[in-house]
Design an enzyme around this catalytic site. Structure first.
Site, PDB file in Angstrom:
ATOM      1  CG  LEU A 455      19.068  75.685  16.558  1.00 45.40           C
ATOM      2  CD1 LEU A 455      18.436  77.219  16.481  1.00 45.40           C
ATOM      3  CD2 LEU A 455      20.428  75.565  16.478  1.00 45.40           C
ATOM      4  CD  GLN A 479      20.278  82.858  18.140  1.00 44.85           C
ATOM      5  OE1 GLN A 479      20.439  82.174  17.405  1.00 44.85           O
ATOM      6  NE2 GLN A 479      20.282  82.969  19.519  1.00 44.85           N
ATOM      7  CG  HIS A 528      22.848  86.761  10.766  1.00 43.13           C
ATOM      8  ND1 HIS A 528      23.589  86.117  10.111  1.00 43.13           N
ATOM      9  CD2 HIS A 528      22.748  86.009  11.868  1.00 43.13           C
ATOM     10  CE1 HIS A 528      23.947  85.012  10.184  1.00 43.13           C
ATOM     11  NE2 HIS A 528      23.095  84.690  11.577  1.00 43.13           N
TER      12      HIS A 528
END
Ligand SMILES: Cc1ncc(C[n+]2csc(CCOP(=O)(O)OP(=O)(O)O)c2C)c(N)n1
Length: 738
Positions: A455, A479, A528
């Site tokens: 990560l 991501q 996001h």
């Protein structure tokens, strides 16, 4: 030129040396040494040349002919690092690794003058400089396996780890690699740099890989002079802060024999175990940080003098004199002769041509050979292999696909056709990505080619940088768009600059897939649903692909991959999350957002060249210019406007860099009215670029724009207050027409 204290100290100290009994030059120069007398003499020559390059840099600067004065003085022990590794080991060098560079240059059979000339041409920013062609002063050369570095300290460590990873992965997969199977990556840097996030990222990734049993043949070399410009590194910090899992070796960086012997052991460790190691060289820094640095402002006289006493050049000189291989008089004559020679060469290089035009400067930024790209884009796997890859049902036979499915199938086709394609990122392999885009690919193509990473976005991109420069075609995934910013320098400062600073001699092709933009139904908040690509838009040479529809996504992804192979292009492929699984366009169940997969045989026809937009409708009243989620909203708005008798056309830009200027101007001229529907922010967003292109082209019609707000995206439905909406597009269109 007046002599620096470092020079006078050296010559006075050499004059005072006492010659020892002569030793056989073909035998170890001292008991237990791994260097022979002869080899030590050779390395001394490189150390000396490196020192005199620093003197020349200052002389050139004084005469207004030199543009870089960060030197290697005090670090010349790194000549022995070069001597103890192989000439084919890829090296990513600290800006003080001058003696390493000269030693490696000579080790490949080049004349000493050639190495000297490379560096001098760099100092004088000559267009004849063999790697950057005057664009920067770097150590780099394709024939020496020295990959040039930027001035951003530590930014090369993630790439170095990527190179090490690539050496092993290429061997395992049996794909071509730029470096030999048993090579190791060598990466040097300073002691202050060790604290940088990029350095920690590189060291941690190497340790993390090794911890899991992955081969990670990388030799980190910390050239520790105890200072970062004026800030002291705390005593023993490097040994204290070292990473578990990265074997530690320490040598006196001023002692050529110690450096050689210790590097030999460290390199042997890395080479045979395929495991990472840190070689800690305790050096000194002489002549200040750079030419303009007044060291006395932050260091005591005593500190400066104690560094002088450890001068590595003097140390090697003393070793040679004590071994009876040379007398002090001979050494001083050698010093003077080399000094004169290097300064004379410096004056000659100052007369060599420089860069003279913007065209010449930008030439290596973004080579584009569209014909080559098309030729690459149609390469497909053998029918049997393709059949296996798709389990007997090729995607063109699946019927209409969603955007997510189209990307998945295109990646599968690329994996089947090109064994050098590798997919990796966080959660990408076993889970198939947060949104399932890469689902099933690891199972079909194996964990060697489709794999999860740790990560850390810097590491994800660092691995890609290393693989790309080693000959593979990496497809890293970030991501979420917001998290690209955590590692932006790896694209901005590393990926995008390599071709520029090496005139295309080194390339790092890659396609960075990024899930991005907003409009996820009530989910996620800002991080996001990030809608800013401003930090990407001004990166010279970078291609930004922004597909909205499944068929475009397939074709554009193939273009990006093909451009990577053909021209070394670095692309960012922005995938609109909110459209991944969208099926309908106007009405529920109309399946207007699905599209059949462009079959391989037709890829030539369906190929989307970089910088070509796509047009919808043929109205003559208004052109709506848009991209991404804006396309679906604009098409829906356009249908309603058409119902009211307004002639609309919608232009999907598809490429946000370079912008499809020709198509844009044409579409604008056809209606004389342009409404830009831009889901990115008002400030710094895509619409600013579109307006500028229209004005620059002399477009005299009306221009208006609707954008998202200059805000972060809040959680839940509140997001709708700051994001561009369909209603706003419609309203703005009516206003323009009314
Ligand atoms: C990311 C980044 N921040 C700041 C700088 C400015 N800078 C150039 S050299 C340097 C000091 C580096 O010290 P160290 O790593 O110990 O190497 P040394 O110069 O001592 O060999 C700094 C802060 C830079 N080049 N890159």
């Amino acid at each position: 030129m007046a002599r620096d204290t470092v020079e006078t100290h050296f010559t006075e100290a050499v004059a005072a040396l006492q010659a020892g009994a002569p030793r056989d030059p073909h035998r170890p120069i001292a008991d237990g040494a791994s260097l022979t007398g002869r080899r030590c003499q050779e390395l001394f020559e490189h150390q000396l040349s490196s020192r005199l390059l620093d003197i020349a840099a200052r002389s050139l600067r004084e005469q207004g002919q030199g543009f870089y004065t960060i030197g290697s003085a005090g670090h010349e022990g790194n000549a022995a690092v070069a001597a103890a590794v192989r000439v084919t080991d890829p090296a990513l060098l600290h800006y003080r690794s001058g003696a390493f560079y000269l030693t490696r240059s000579a080790a490949t059979g080049r004349l000493p003058e050639e190495g000297l000339r490379d560096v001098l041409l760099g100092l004088t920013a000559s267009s004849e400089e063999p790697i950057a062609g005057g664009r920067h002063k770097v150590f780099g050369h394709p024939e020496l396996a020295v990959i040039p570095q930027t001035s951003t300290i530590a930014s090369h460590l993630p790439r170095a780890v990527g190179v090490a990873f690539a050496i092993e992965r290429a061997r395992k997969l049996g794909v071509p690699c730029a470096w030999p199977d048993d090579s190791i990556a060598v990466c040097s840097f300073g002691d202050a740099s060790v604290n940088h996030a990029s350095a920690l990222s590189g060291l941690n990734t190497a340790a993390y890989g090794a911890y899991q049993g992955l081969p990670m043949p990388v030799l980190f070399v910390c050239e520790d002079n105890g200072l970062g410009i004026s800030v002291r590194t705390p005593e023993s910090w490097i040994e204290t802060s070292r990473h578990r899992g990265v074997e530690y070796f320490q040598a006196d960086g001023c002692d050529l024999l110690d450096v050689h012997e210790t590097t030999r052991r460290a390199a042997e460790y890395v080479r045979t175990r395929r495991a990472p190691a840190l070689l800690h060289l305790k050096t000194v820094r002489l002549m200040g940080h750079a030419g303009s640095d007044v060291e006395s402002a932050y260091r005591t006289k005593r500190e400066i003098e104690s560094d002088l006493a450890r001068d590595p050049l003097l140390r090697t000189a003393a070793t040679l004199v004590h071994a009876g291989l040379v007398t002090p008089e001979e050494l001083l004559m050698r010093y003077e002769a080399t000094r004169e020679h290097v300064l004379k060469m410096a004056m000659e290089t100052a007369r060599r041509p420089r860069l003279t035009s913007a065209t010449e400067i930008v030439e290596p930024l973004a080579p584009r050979r569209p014909d080559q790209v098309v030729a690459r884009a149609v390469i497909t796997a053998e029918p049997a292999a393709r059949n296996r890859a798709f389990g007997g049902t090729p995607p063109e036979a699946e019927g209409p696909l969603t955007l997510s499915q189209a990307i998945n199938r295109t990646l599968a086709d690329a994996l089947a056709a090109d064994p050098g394609v590798l997919l990796f990122g966080q959660d990408l392999a076993r889970k198939g990505g947060v949104y399932g885009v890469t689902r099933g690919l690891q199972k079909r193509f194996g964990a060697g080619r489709v794999f999860d990473t740790l990560l850390d976005e810097q590491s994800v991109l660092g691995l890609a940088l290393g693989m790309g420069v080693s000959g593979m075609l990496p497809v890293p995934e970030i991501q979420y768009l917001a998290y690209l910013h955590n590692a932006l320098d790896q694209i901005r400062g590393e990926a995008a600059t390599l071709s520029f600073f090496s005139r295309g001699a080194f390339r790092n092709p890659m396609v960075v897939r990024v899930a991005g933009y907003a409009y996820q139904k009530g989910f996620g908040g800002h991080f996001h649903n990030d809608n800013s690509i401003t930090a990407l838009r001004d990166i010279p040479g970078l291609v930004i692909a922004s597909p909205a529809r499944p068929d475009d996504a397939a074709s554009m992804l193939r273009t990006c991959l093909a451009a990577g192979r053909a021209d070394g292009t670095v692309s960012v492929f922005l995938e609109p999350i909110a459209l991944y699984n969208t099926r309908d366009l106007f009405d529920a169940g109309d399946q207007g957002w699905l599209a059949p997969y462009p079959p391989p045989a037709r890829w030539g026809e369906t190929h989307v060249p970089i910088g070509r937009a796509r047009s919808y409708g043929d109205g003559r009243d208004l052109t709506i210019v848009t991209f991404g989620n804006g396309l679906r909203m604009s098409l829906r708005a356009a249908v309603r406007l058409t119902g009211e008798g307004v002639g609309c056309r919608v232009l999907d830009l598809r490429w946000l860099a370079p912008l499809p200027t020709e198509d844009l101007i044409r579409a604008a001229e056809l209606t004389g009215r342009v409404l830009i529907a831009d889901e990115t922010r008002r400030t710094g967003g895509v619409s600013e670029g579109v307006v500028a292109e229209l004005l620059d082209a002399g477009f005299s019609g009306r221009i208006s724009r609707v954008t998202s707000r200059d805000s972060f995206v809040p959680l839940g439905d509140a997001a709708n207050h700051v994001l561009l909406s369909e209603a706003e597009i419609e309203e703005a269109a009516r206003k323009m027409l009314g």
